[in-house]
Every structure is written in C-alpha cells, then in structure tokens.
Design an enzyme around this catalytic site. Structure first.
Site, PDB file in Angstrom:
ATOM      1  N   GLU A   1       0.816  -1.227   0.000  1.00 34.09           N
ATOM      2  CA  GLU A   1       0.000   0.000   0.000  1.00 34.09           C
ATOM      3  C   GLU A   1       0.847   1.273   0.000  1.00 34.09           C
ATOM      4  O   GLU A   1       0.695   2.148   0.855  1.00 34.09           O
ATOM      5  CB  GLU A   1      -0.913   0.003   1.212  1.00 34.09           C
ATOM      6  CG  GLU A   1      -1.909  -1.141   1.199  1.00 34.09           C
ATOM      7  CD  GLU A   1      -2.914  -1.076   2.328  1.00 34.09           C
ATOM      8  OE1 GLU A   1      -2.588  -0.519   3.383  1.00 34.09           O
ATOM      9  OE2 GLU A   1      -4.034  -1.581   2.146  1.00 34.09           O
TER      10      GLU A   1
ATOM     11  N   GLU B   1      -6.066  -7.984  -0.703  1.00 34.30           N
ATOM     12  CA  GLU B   1      -6.680  -7.730   0.607  1.00 34.30           C
ATOM     13  C   GLU B   1      -8.108  -7.310   0.380  1.00 34.30           C
ATOM     14  O   GLU B   1      -8.368  -6.355  -0.364  1.00 34.30           O
ATOM     15  CB  GLU B   1      -5.984  -6.577   1.339  1.00 34.30           C
ATOM     16  CG  GLU B   1      -4.609  -6.877   1.859  1.00 34.30           C
ATOM     17  CD  GLU B   1      -4.085  -5.752   2.743  1.00 34.30           C
ATOM     18  OE1 GLU B   1      -4.882  -5.024   3.374  1.00 34.30           O
ATOM     19  OE2 GLU B   1      -2.856  -5.603   2.794  1.00 34.30           O
TER      20      GLU B   1
HETATM   21  P1  P53 Z   1      -7.114  -3.035   9.875  1.00 33.43           P
HETATM   22  C1  P53 Z   1      -4.255   1.754   5.173  1.00 33.43           C
HETATM   23  C2  P53 Z   1      -3.241   1.989   6.079  1.00 33.43           C
HETATM   24  C3  P53 Z   1      -2.777   0.980   6.892  1.00 33.43           C
HETATM   25  C4  P53 Z   1      -3.303  -0.261   6.797  1.00 33.43           C
HETATM   26  O1  P53 Z   1      -6.792  -2.881   8.344  1.00 33.43           O
HETATM   27  C5  P53 Z   1      -4.257  -0.459   5.865  1.00 33.43           C
HETATM   28  C6  P53 Z   1      -4.784   0.506   5.044  1.00 33.43           C
HETATM   29  C7  P53 Z   1      -5.906   0.180   4.139  1.00 33.43           C
HETATM   30  O2  P53 Z   1      -6.216   1.071   3.244  1.00 33.43           O
HETATM   31  O3  P53 Z   1      -4.718  -1.552   5.784  1.00 33.43           O
HETATM   32  C8  P53 Z   1      -4.396  -2.719   5.225  1.00 33.43           C
HETATM   33  O4  P53 Z   1      -6.172  -4.048  10.430  1.00 33.43           O
HETATM   34  C9  P53 Z   1      -3.057  -3.240   5.599  1.00 33.43           C
HETATM   35  C10 P53 Z   1      -3.121  -4.318   6.621  1.00 33.43           C
HETATM   36  C11 P53 Z   1      -4.303  -4.112   7.539  1.00 33.43           C
HETATM   37  C12 P53 Z   1      -5.581  -4.198   6.719  1.00 33.43           C
HETATM   38  O5  P53 Z   1      -5.572  -3.269   5.695  1.00 33.43           O
HETATM   39  O6  P53 Z   1      -6.897  -1.680  10.438  1.00 33.43           O
HETATM   40  O7  P53 Z   1      -2.257  -3.618   4.510  1.00 33.43           O
HETATM   41  O8  P53 Z   1      -1.890  -4.356   7.275  1.00 33.43           O
HETATM   42  O9  P53 Z   1      -4.363  -5.012   8.600  1.00 33.43           O
HETATM   43  C13 P53 Z   1      -6.855  -4.009   7.522  1.00 33.43           C
HETATM   44  O10 P53 Z   1      -8.536  -3.479   9.986  1.00 33.43           O
END
Ligand code: P53
Length: 478
Positions: A186, A378
């Site tokens: 990301e 994801e």
């Molecule tokens: P959670 C943005 C910034 C940081 C993590 O998120 C992010 C995003 C999504 O746009 O999320 C991704 O755990 C990331 C994972 C994360 C997952 O989304 O806050 O690649 O590490 O766990 C879900 O519910």
C-alpha cells in the site's frame, strides 16, 4: 507485451473463474508472527505503533506496557498447524511478508541474519509442500528501526541501497520457492501516513512536509524499479507487482466541483501506480510539486530506470468506499480516504462502509487505466465475533464475501484480467489500524483478547466451510 488471451476471456465472459485462479488469503509478518525480537531479529517500524496506525509513533517498546505484536498469534511457532487449516480450505496462494528485520536486523549490515533466512525457508517449504504458492511482500510497514533512526528512513537516498541489498539476498535465497512478489505494501498510504508506511517521522526543521514526502516517494520508486530489475535477473520466471490501497472514493453529489476534486483526490493514490506501471511521472504531479514548492532531487539514470523497470501486475487492497464533498479536506485512515457518509451503504462495526459494487467499479477502473493483470490481495470484513458454545456463527462475513466475490466474477465478465483473490486475515491477527485483536477478519478464530489473555487456540468459524466450498467449486457456488 501482454497478449490478449481469448480463451481466458471467453471463460470469464461465461462467468467462470480461470482454471489457474489463485484463491487464498493474506497477512503481514508483523501482525501474526510474534517472536518480535527472536533469533537476532531487529525492531521494525510497525512494532513502534502499539495502538495501531490511527495513533502515533510511540518509540521503542517500553517495559511494563502490553504489546499485542510481541507475540501476536504466535504464527512464528505455529505456522505448520495453521497451514494445515489453509490447506483444508484449499488455498492456492498465501500472501505474507518477509519481515525485513529478520533478515537485516538494523538494516545496514553487510551480511544477513541466517536464522531469519532459515525461518522463511522453512515457512515457504511448508507452504509448497501443501500445494500453496507464497506471494511475498518485501516491505509491509516493517522498515528496520535502525534505518529510521540512523538515516531518517526513506527521506534518505541511502535507503535505496539497503532495500536493494535486502531484495538481492531474498531473491537469491528463495529463487526456487517464491515466484510472486510485491515491492511495498500500500505504497500510496504515504500520503495519509508517511510515518507508518515509511518511517518519515517529521523533524522540526522540516517546514515543507510535501517536499519530504515526495522526495521519499522518489526514493521508493527508484527502489521499486531496482527490485524489478533484480527480480528479472535473478528469478526470470517470477512476477513482481506493485501495490495500492485502493478503497475508492465517489463524489458525494453531482456538483462539478465535488466531481473534479474527487478526481484529484483519487489521483493522489493512482499517481503511485502511474509511476510504477506506466514508467513516468504524470503531468499533474509536476504541477503538485510546483504548487507545493517542491524540488525533487533525482540522480542521473533514475528516470530511465523507472521507465525501463515497471511492475508486472497491480496488487491492491479494497475494503470500502467513501464520498467526497466539495471543499472538504483530504484525509484518511487505515481503510482509505475518509469522507462523508454514503446513505446507500451499510457500515461495519468499525465504521467502514461496505460496497461490493465499488469493488467491481475499482477493478474496471484499474484495468482500464493500466491494462496489467490485477490481484486483489486484501479484502475482508473486520468484526467483533462472539464465541457461543465453542462455535462462531459469522453470517455477516459470508454475506460480505459472497457479495464481493459475485462482483469480482462480474468484473472478470467485464473483461478484467484477475490473477487471484487473497482474503485479508483468513486467521484472526492483530489489526494494523487499531492494534486490537477484537477486530477479527478470520475464517479461523484465535483465542486472544485485547489485553493479551487467551489460549491462542484456533477454532473454525462458520465462514471457514463456506470459503472452502467456494474454492472447491472454483467460484461456481457463491
Ligand atoms: P485493519 C491503510 C493503512 C494501513 C493499513 O486494516 C491499511 C490501510 C488500508 O487502506 O490496511 C491494510 O487491520 C493493511 C493491513 C491491515 C488491513 O488493511 O486496520 O495492509 O496491514 O491489517 C486491515 O482493519
């Protein structure tokens, strides 16, 4: 050059997933492994955000404070039995990251840490033995703190060299085992959270933050291109993707100002893929630099390198959408941009608006723009599951998944080329956004609560069987 695969398209057009479609799940090393300083491992950036990305950097772990990531779900020691469960579901692919600090504990060593290399050798062997391909993220918020503290992280051009050395070591070591790679998780979250994504941690003398972020982006783009180059040389039959957080944004209404600003907002994310997939900075970024008084330092050879070594595919996360109203500031959280509520959509327990059709929209948008294979790596629903008599009934997760997979199937019918689908957090892990265990995505429940209490026992949720059937029928039954 990509060739149009007629047969693939025809099958897709008839509503079938391709035969070689990569069904599976995705995690990140730091969110599941635990053993956070074991066997020579150094401290990584994510470990210094114990309350998650929504909260600030807290520095080195403090004695006496509870850290969910310290042991996470103990995947480091339990991966063999967890992989058995993935195999039971029929996974074809499993995405995780190599935690950079297991290989280069401080980041600037000349020699890698053998114990760390051995761990991933064993993990990849175990996956392959069970018919599961590893899809490996090289950097999932796991920049070594040694590099953050000694060099100022990605604001410093030296990071290119350290990252490249790390890539060369792991490409060489795992050339027979890993054929699918992602350079940075990301990367576009640099805009929303440069601290967490790239260890920027602004300094007092830095008044022009845009300058610092754009300069760090440039270093990451050069590092991305060098990783592509190395991967082609060392593992010619591998594919190496770049990745976006691609939860989308709509105009809140038909006010042309809102529509125009939304395009601008969306481009703040797409710009990253524009550079890494098209191979050059788009014109609107030169304007951004100009308007923000940025002067980006580049070395001779950077732009030709970026031009020559573009990624093979586009991986992306997709969780939700939001809306933008004219004049509203641009900001966001882990789920993506935060805007105004959308009355047409339902909302998850954590306030993310659920939008399956937005998934199809996003797949089409990205395919139209880039014409490279897409890989949603994801997607999933974080919810507060309840255990009743040792069972977890999670029909809401099945509903989320079914609706998104139906839209994925439609996108394939629309002609979009999709490599696979990796559900986020197939086993409960620590949330990146909030640092909680309570925000669960898994088909497999892990007995651990927000305070760290629990046996770490794994329990299959109802959704486990549902996803198993989806894979067994190659998506015919949704
Ligand atoms: P959670 C943005 C910034 C940081 C993590 O998120 C992010 C995003 C999504 O746009 O999320 C991704 O755990 C990331 C994972 C994360 C997952 O989304 O806050 O690649 O590490 O766990 C879900 O519910």
């Amino acid at each position: 050059m990509m060739k149009f695969d007629n047969e693939r398209f025809n099958r897709g057009y008839q509503g079938h997933f391709p035969e070689d479609f990569l069904w599976g799940g995705a995690v990140a090393a730091n969110q599941c492994e635990g053993s956070w300083l074991a066997e020579g491992k150094g401290l990584d950036l994510a470990s210094c955000f114990p309350d998650g990305i929504h909260h600030q950097y807290r520095g080195h772990p403090q004695p006496g404070r509870y850290y969910a990531l310290e042991n996470a779900i103990d995947f480091y020691r339990r991966y063999k039995s967890d992989i058995q469960l993935f195999r039971e579901m029929g996974f074809k692919v499993f995405r995780t990251s190599i935690n950079w600090t297991r290989i280069f504990p401080q980041g600037d060593e000349q020699q890698p840490n053998e114990a760390g290399l051995q761990f991933y050798d064993d993990l990849f062997d175990e996956l392959l033995k069970n018919g599961i391909q590893p899809l490996i993220t090289l950097s999932h918020y796991e920049t070594p703190m040694g590099l953050v503290e000694k060099y100022g992280s990605w604001r410093n051009r030296k990071l290119i060299e350290f990252y490249t050395r790390y890539c060369e070591v792991v490409f060489t070591r795992y050339r027979e085992k890993v054929k699918l790679w992602i350079t940075f998780n990301e990367i576009n979250n640099m805009r929303r959270n440069p601290d967490y994504v790239a260890g920027i941690l602004f300094r007092e003398d830095e008044t022009n933050r845009a300058q610092v972020v754009y300069q760090a982006n440039h270093h990451m783009f050069v590092a991305n291109a060098k990783a592509v180059q190395l991967c082609r040389e060392i593992i010619p039959d591998a594919k190496i993707g770049c990745m976006l957080a691609s939860s989308n944004v709509y105009p809140n209404n038909c006010d042309p100002v809102a529509v125009f600003e939304t395009q601008d907002l969306r481009r703040r994310s797409l710009y990253f893929a524009d550079v890494m997939l098209r191979g050059y900075y788009p014109g609107y970024i030169y304007r951004q630099w100009h308007d923000n008084h940025c002067h980006i330092e580049m070395a001779e050879g950077d732009l030709p390198l970026i031009k020559q070594y573009t990624n093979d595919f586009l991986a992306f996360s997709y969780y939700k959408t939001t809306t933008h109203e004219a004049g509203q500031p641009f900001f966001g959280d882990t789920g993506g941009d935060i805007g105004t509520p959308n009355p047409w959509l339902k909302t998850s327990d954590w306030g993310w608006q659920i939008d399956p059709l937005g998934f199809r929209y996003t797949l089409n948008e990205l395919w139209d723009r880039y014409q490279v294979p897409l890989f949603p790596v994801e997607n999933g629903l974080g919810a507060a599951d309840k255990v009743e008599d040792g069972k977890i009934h999670d029909p809401y997760r099945v509903d989320y998944l079914r609706a998104h997979l139906q839209c994925l199937k439609e996108a394939i019918r629309d002609g979009v080329e999709v490599m696979g689908y990796a559900y986020w957090g197939p086993i409960d892990i620590v949330s990146a956004g909030t640092g909680e265990m309570k925000k669960r995505y898994g088909f497999i429940y892990v007995d651990k609560d927000n305070a760290g209490q629990g046996t770490l026992q794994r329990i299959k949720k109802d959704s486990f069987e549902w996803y198993r059937r989806v894979i067994a029928t190659n998506g015919a039954e949704l």
